[in-house]
Write a protein that holds these residues in place. Structure first.
Motif, PDB file in Angstrom:
ATOM      1  N   TRP A 356       0.830  -1.199   0.000  1.00  0.00           N
ATOM      2  CA  TRP A 356       0.000   0.000   0.000  1.00  0.00           C
ATOM      3  C   TRP A 356       0.870   1.256   0.000  1.00  0.00           C
ATOM      4  CZ3 TRP A 356       1.108  -3.132   4.003  1.00  0.00           C
ATOM      5  CH2 TRP A 356       1.636  -2.551   5.169  1.00  0.00           C
ATOM      6  N   GLN A 357       0.241   2.383  -0.285  1.00  0.00           N
ATOM      7  CA  GLN A 357       0.930   3.674  -0.316  1.00  0.00           C
ATOM      8  C   GLN A 357       0.867   4.294   1.075  1.00  0.00           C
ATOM      9  OE1 GLN A 357      -0.879   7.026  -2.416  1.00  0.00           O
ATOM     10  NE2 GLN A 357       1.084   7.496  -3.391  1.00  0.00           N
ATOM     11  N   MET A 358       1.942   4.112   1.825  1.00  0.00           N
ATOM     12  CA  MET A 358       2.013   4.677   3.161  1.00  0.00           C
ATOM     13  C   MET A 358       2.340   6.164   3.114  1.00  0.00           C
ATOM     14  SD  MET A 358       1.978   4.172   6.524  1.00  0.00           S
ATOM     15  CE  MET A 358       2.334   2.471   6.963  1.00  0.00           C
ATOM     16  N   ASN A 359       3.192   6.559   2.151  1.00  0.00           N
ATOM     17  CA  ASN A 359       3.637   7.939   2.038  1.00  0.00           C
ATOM     18  C   ASN A 359       3.106   8.524   0.732  1.00  0.00           C
ATOM     19  OD1 ASN A 359       5.466   7.752   4.433  1.00  0.00           O
ATOM     20  ND2 ASN A 359       6.525   6.284   3.112  1.00  0.00           N
ATOM     21  N   SER A 360       2.289   9.547   0.833  1.00  0.00           N
ATOM     22  CA  SER A 360       1.601  10.079  -0.349  1.00  0.00           C
ATOM     23  C   SER A 360       2.560  10.690  -1.363  1.00  0.00           C
ATOM     24  CB  SER A 360       0.569  11.129   0.084  1.00  0.00           C
ATOM     25  OG  SER A 360       1.206  12.226   0.731  1.00  0.00           O
ATOM     26  N   PHE A 361       3.770  11.048  -0.942  1.00  0.00           N
ATOM     27  CA  PHE A 361       4.722  11.674  -1.860  1.00  0.00           C
ATOM     28  C   PHE A 361       5.534  10.635  -2.642  1.00  0.00           C
ATOM     29  CE2 PHE A 361       6.142  11.807   2.574  1.00  0.00           C
ATOM     30  CZ  PHE A 361       7.196  10.910   2.536  1.00  0.00           C
ATOM     31  N   GLN A 362       5.233   9.341  -2.470  1.00  0.00           N
ATOM     32  CA  GLN A 362       5.910   8.274  -3.208  1.00  0.00           C
ATOM     33  C   GLN A 362       4.902   7.542  -4.082  1.00  0.00           C
ATOM     34  OE1 GLN A 362       7.590   6.014   0.032  1.00  0.00           O
ATOM     35  NE2 GLN A 362       9.513   7.134  -0.020  1.00  0.00           N
ATOM     36  N   GLU A 363       5.206   7.455  -5.378  1.00  0.00           N
ATOM     37  CA  GLU A 363       4.340   6.697  -6.272  1.00  0.00           C
ATOM     38  C   GLU A 363       4.389   5.222  -5.904  1.00  0.00           C
ATOM     39  OE1 GLU A 363       3.990   5.447 -10.968  1.00  0.00           O
ATOM     40  OE2 GLU A 363       4.993   7.332 -10.446  1.00  0.00           O
ATOM     41  N   THR A 364       3.221   4.573  -5.859  1.00  0.00           N
ATOM     42  CA  THR A 364       3.148   3.191  -5.391  1.00  0.00           C
ATOM     43  C   THR A 364       2.114   2.421  -6.191  1.00  0.00           C
ATOM     44  OG1 THR A 364       3.653   3.946  -3.136  1.00  0.00           O
ATOM     45  CG2 THR A 364       2.800   1.704  -3.377  1.00  0.00           C
ATOM     46  N   THR A 365       2.455   1.204  -6.569  1.00  0.00           N
ATOM     47  CA  THR A 365       1.477   0.263  -7.109  1.00  0.00           C
ATOM     48  C   THR A 365       1.013  -0.614  -5.961  1.00  0.00           C
ATOM     49  OG1 THR A 365       2.484   0.244  -9.309  1.00  0.00           O
ATOM     50  CG2 THR A 365       1.064  -1.595  -8.744  1.00  0.00           C
ATOM     51  N   GLU A 366      -0.204  -0.359  -5.515  1.00  0.00           N
ATOM     52  CA  GLU A 366      -0.741  -1.099  -4.378  1.00  0.00           C
ATOM     53  C   GLU A 366      -1.252  -2.472  -4.819  1.00  0.00           C
ATOM     54  OE1 GLU A 366      -2.317   2.371  -1.390  1.00  0.00           O
ATOM     55  OE2 GLU A 366      -3.740   1.598  -2.861  1.00  0.00           O
ATOM     56  N   ARG A 367      -1.124  -3.432  -3.923  1.00  0.00           N
ATOM     57  CA  ARG A 367      -1.661  -4.777  -4.122  1.00  0.00           C
ATOM     58  C   ARG A 367      -2.513  -5.082  -2.894  1.00  0.00           C
ATOM     59  NH1 ARG A 367       1.507  -6.680  -8.399  1.00  0.00           N
ATOM     60  NH2 ARG A 367       3.357  -5.368  -8.721  1.00  0.00           N
ATOM     61  N   LEU A 368      -3.835  -5.131  -3.088  1.00  0.00           N
ATOM     62  CA  LEU A 368      -4.768  -5.079  -1.957  1.00  0.00           C
ATOM     63  C   LEU A 368      -5.766  -6.246  -1.925  1.00  0.00           C
ATOM     64  CD1 LEU A 368      -5.461  -1.249  -2.266  1.00  0.00           C
ATOM     65  CD2 LEU A 368      -3.923  -2.369  -0.648  1.00  0.00           C
ATOM     66  N   PRO A 369      -5.306  -7.470  -1.761  1.00  0.00           N
ATOM     67  CA  PRO A 369      -3.939  -7.967  -1.868  1.00  0.00           C
ATOM     68  C   PRO A 369      -3.755  -8.636  -3.233  1.00  0.00           C
ATOM     69  CG  PRO A 369      -5.261  -9.603  -0.768  1.00  0.00           C
ATOM     70  CD  PRO A 369      -6.211  -8.487  -1.182  1.00  0.00           C
ATOM     71  N   GLU A 370      -2.651  -9.409  -3.352  1.00  0.00           N
ATOM     72  CA  GLU A 370      -2.411 -10.224  -4.550  1.00  0.00           C
ATOM     73  C   GLU A 370      -1.932 -11.596  -4.104  1.00  0.00           C
ATOM     74  OE1 GLU A 370      -0.486  -9.669  -8.922  1.00  0.00           O
ATOM     75  OE2 GLU A 370       0.843  -9.204  -7.231  1.00  0.00           O
ATOM     76  N   LEU A 371      -2.581 -12.629  -4.630  1.00  0.00           N
ATOM     77  CA  LEU A 371      -2.236 -14.014  -4.337  1.00  0.00           C
ATOM     78  C   LEU A 371      -1.517 -14.590  -5.555  1.00  0.00           C
ATOM     79  CD1 LEU A 371      -2.501 -16.503  -2.421  1.00  0.00           C
ATOM     80  CD2 LEU A 371      -4.626 -17.048  -3.650  1.00  0.00           C
TER      81      LEU A 371
END
Length: 817
Positions: A356-371
């Motif tokens: 997940w994106q914990m820090n908004s200033f960092q681009e992140t591909t979240e996996r919510l979740p992935e198996l």
């Protein structure tokens, strides 16, 4: 005279004993029935069931060797009373004393006027006893690492607890420099793995004068949980404090992790920051900006084949790591946030990932979740064919960075999400024809499905990593709105053929001690890898990009609109090619030849010379323009330990190519001089060109003094300049980095003073910045990795995955060149 004691179970048949004595002795007998060997120059005899020996007594039993003037051995208890010039050798350690009681079975010892080693530490004491074979209790003891009768440093303590190869705890201790007491501590913990009490003074233009201190101590008696406290001061920024908690437990300490909490009261958050750093709002007069890091990483085994990992980092701002943890930032500038549960098996790996994106200033591909289910390459139903594959299902969300640039017109692009199902299956058939030709045909199928797709407006339908932003300066409009479409399915087929063979020839007459040659074998191996991919369904530009390559340079548009994320050639095999959402149709053949020169060394085969030359022939390459790629060379020449040359290069074969040469040469012509030369050269890569040569040197001036230096240059004819008002160096030919260290070798210590200069290059809109720093360090010669009660060396944390243990608080620390 020589006496060999008979095994204990025979002795019990000869010596009368009460029922209790027989029971106790039988318990000892079940432990070991190995004989005890005792030799002596004087008399040896049995007296009341006790074996007596005098004059130059030697006792050998189960890997333990004991020497003394007189010994009394009790076979019932396995205790040996040792008198006069006692020396006990066990587990690569030695204990010396005048009187000791030692148990041959348990290896427990009680001693008076004793000396010993817990490498690399040496101690002597009034009395000592072993609590276990790895734990010793010392009273009125002195500890040092020096072999001298008058050590340059030592710790005197009323009580010492020594845990072999692990840690030492001092009670009521005083640190001495020679015979001068300099520090008293009621309780002191020092570990052979982690830090104890350390002080680090220095100067850096980003921090000003600084004093970093840390103190570590165990929270649990078995050393499975260690706390490290930080109290730091930087004259340009103010005070900072923190705590690290480090744990290791379980089978072979396989469960391990770290918690980090660090908080800084920063009075000047933008003081002397390098160009390119995001500006932080300056506090009002007399105020400060609270900046922090909260981190947690842990690996925990639920059983032998199931484990969980966590890697979580919360930062106060985009620049925190570069400001306070510059060394760690150089290798991990964007700490991840994920929790993973993994099941390992001989045939497969099953993992559940949440990111997940914990820090908004960092681009992140979240996996919510992935198996994900990965099946390792295994024989297929007993056939000569092999199967491997992977299947994954996840809810993915791409979140762009908020306010991640200094452009006042920047608008955070709209993120997008999708449920993605991806399944890949491949069969290979390794064969050897004619006894020398290796062939590996492959055939695979893949289906990737998304519950919906989409594209950005005004981007020609391409989903790019860097969507264009609105040009309005008043914030009244926002560009790059996302247009959603329906379900998207992409069927993909891949086929490949790998082939190679070897030709060898030996030259036994080639011999050279100077170059370490004992006969030479030349191995010549041509190879080829033909890879073809058909990607059906929507064009790659219409697919949501989660696992992706980067968009191509506007001046060098590729077929797919994307290009590899580095200068290196893309993998042609699956699943090594893992940019799932950027897979496009291709037909590529990679051809090359490997040359090896091998020799015999230390009873084994040694690769003395290695050269791998290869290129890609492109019928269709969606990520690179031109019919052929660059010509790549990987060259290594390691004839002897004091000579090493590595060259990785690629040169263009068409007008679409570019040049890159990375060189490293290390040479030690004498025992007192070592130097290295390096170069990082690139030309015409996406409009970028430059060359950064480097030089390093270590020079031992005499038995007491040495000097080392590192310099990195920038040779760039770029006309881009900095602001005319700046007095610092501008881009172009310049000296980027300098570091100089002078070291004085004392009897037990290495004392060093170092200084460095960093010339941060400016841009067309930002001036450059010249940064300077200095640091003073002290380390033990015999054990530089070990923390003493007081050390002026940088705190050295346990590096992740064997990483270089760089000081996380040392400004601008760089690894040795």
């Amino acid at each position: 005279m020589y006496l060999r004691l008979i095994p204990l179970f025979l002795l019990l048949a000869l010596v009368p004993a009460s029922k209790a004595q027989v029971t106790e002795a039988s318990q000892v007998a079940t432990i070991s029935s190995k004989p005890v060997e005792i030799t002596a120059d004087g008399n040896t005899q049995f007296e009341n069931g006790i074996a007596l020996a005098e004059d130059n007594v030697q006792i050998h039993y189960n890997g333990v060797s004991i020497y003394c003037d007189k010994a009394e051995y009790n076979p019932d208890t396995r205790d040996v009373l040792l008198l006069g010039n006692v020396r006990i050798y066990q587990d690569k350690g030695v204990f010396n004393g005048q009187r000791a009681l030692y148990n041959l079975e348990t290896k427990h010892v009680r001693a008076l006027e004793f000396q010993g080693e817990a490498l690399p530490m040496k101690f002597h004491s009034l009395s000592m006893k072993s609590v276990t074979t790895k734990e010793f209790s010392v009273r009125d003891g002195v500890m040092t690492t020096s072999d001298s009768s008058m050590p340059s440093w030592s710790v005197h303590a009323r009580g010492i607890r020594i845990y072999d190869k692990d840690r030492v705890i001092f009670l009521n201790s005083t640190l001495y420099a020679g015979k001068i007491p300099i520090l008293w501590l009621p309780y002191l913990y020092t570990s052979l793995k982690e830090t104890g009490f350390q002080i680090m003074p220095g100067y850096d233009s980003t921090w000003g004068g600084f004093l970093l201190t840390s103190y570590s101590y165990p929270l649990l008696g078995d050393d499975t949980l260690i706390a490290r406290l930080h109290a730091d001061y930087r004259s340009l920024r103010g005070f900072a404090t923190g705590i690290d908690l480090m744990d290791h437990f379980g089978k072979n300490d396989r469960n391990n992790g770290e918690f980090i909490l660090y908080y800084a009261w920063d009075h000047s958050p933008n003081a002397n920051n390098p160009p390119g750093q995001q500006t932080i709002a300056t506090p009002t007069s007399g105020d400060y900006v609270g900046r922090y890091r909260i981190g947690f990483n842990q690996k925990f085994y639920l059983n032998d084949d199931v484990y969980a990992t966590a890697d979580i980092t919360k930062l106060s701002d985009f620049n925190f790591m570069q400001t306070y943890y510059p060394a760690e930032n150089s290798v991990n500038p964007q700490p991840d946030n994920n929790i993973t549960l993994t099941k390992m098996d001989e045939d497969y790996t099953l993992s559940l990932v949440t990111r997940w994106q914990m820090n908004s200033f960092q681009e992140t591909t979240e996996r919510l979740p992935e198996l994900a289910f990965d099946f390792k390459q295994e024989p297929l139903f007993g056939l000569p064919a092999f199967y491997d594959g992977t299947t994954a299902l996840g809810q993915l969300q791409r979140n762009f960075a908020a306010n991640s640039t200094n452009n006042p017109n920047y608008f955070t692009p709209s993120g997008y999400n999708a449920t993605r199902f991806d399944t890949f299956h491949q069969v290979s058939l390794p064969q050897t024809l004619f006894g020398w030709l290796s062939l590996v045909p492959k055939l695979g199928v893949r289906v990737t499905a998304y519950n919906h797709g989409g594209d950005y407006t005004d981007t020609n339908g391409a989903i790019t990593t860097f969507p264009s932003y609105a040009t309005s300066t008043n914030g009244g409009s926002q560009g790059n709105q996302f247009n959603w479409t329906g379900t998207t399915v992409r069927p993909i087929v891949n086929a490949g053929l790998e082939t190679s063979f070897k030709i060898t020839r030996s030259f036994e007459a080639l011999q050279s001690k100077l170059l370490g040659v004992d006969g030479v074998r030349h191995v010549f191996q041509p190879y080829a890898n033909l890879s073809g991919v058909y990607a059906g369904g929507p064009n790659v530009n219409q697919v949501m990009q989660f696992d992706r390559y980067m968009p191509n340079n506007p001046n060098n548009t590729t077929i797919s609109g994307y290009q590899t994320s580095s200068t290196q050639l893309q993998p042609l095999d699956f699943p090594q090619f893992n940019a799932i959402d950027t897979i496009d149709t291709w037909a590529i053949m990679r051809v090359g030849v490997r040359n090896k020169l091998q020799t015999r060394r230390d009873g084994d085969t040694y690769d003395w010379f290695y050269l791998d030359t290869f290129t890609d022939l492109n019928a269709i390459n969606p990520y690179f323009n031109g019919p052929v790629s660059n010509l790549n060379n990987r060259f290594t020449f390691l004839p002897v330990s004091w000579f090493a040359l590595h060259i990785d290069s690629q040169v263009p074969m068409t007008t679409f190519g570019y040049s890159e040469v990375n060189t490293q040469f290390d040479f030690m012509p004498t025992r007192w001089l070592q130097f290295g030369l390096g170069s990082a050269y690139i030309n015409n890569y996406n409009g970028m060109s430059g060359n950064q040569p480097s030089v390093s040197m270590n020079w031992k001036l005499n038995d007491h003094w040495s000097f080392s230096a590192t310099q990195i240059y920038n040779m760039n004819d770029s006309t881009m300049g900095a602001s005319s008002t700046t007095t610092t160096a501008t881009p172009g030919n310049s000296l980027l980095y300098q570091r100089y260290v002078i070291t004085r070798e004392l009897s037990s210590w290495l004392v060093s003073f170092g200084a460095e200069v960093r010339n941060n290059q400016g841009t067309g809109t930002q001036p450059g910045l010249l940064q300077t720093g200095a640091v003073f360090t002290m380390a033990l010669k015999d054990a530089p990795q070990i923390t003493l009660p007081v050390s002026f060396a940088p705190p050295m944390p346990a590096g992740k995955n064997g990483a270089n243990a760089a000081n996380p608080l040392m400004p601008g620390l760089m690894p040795n060149q």
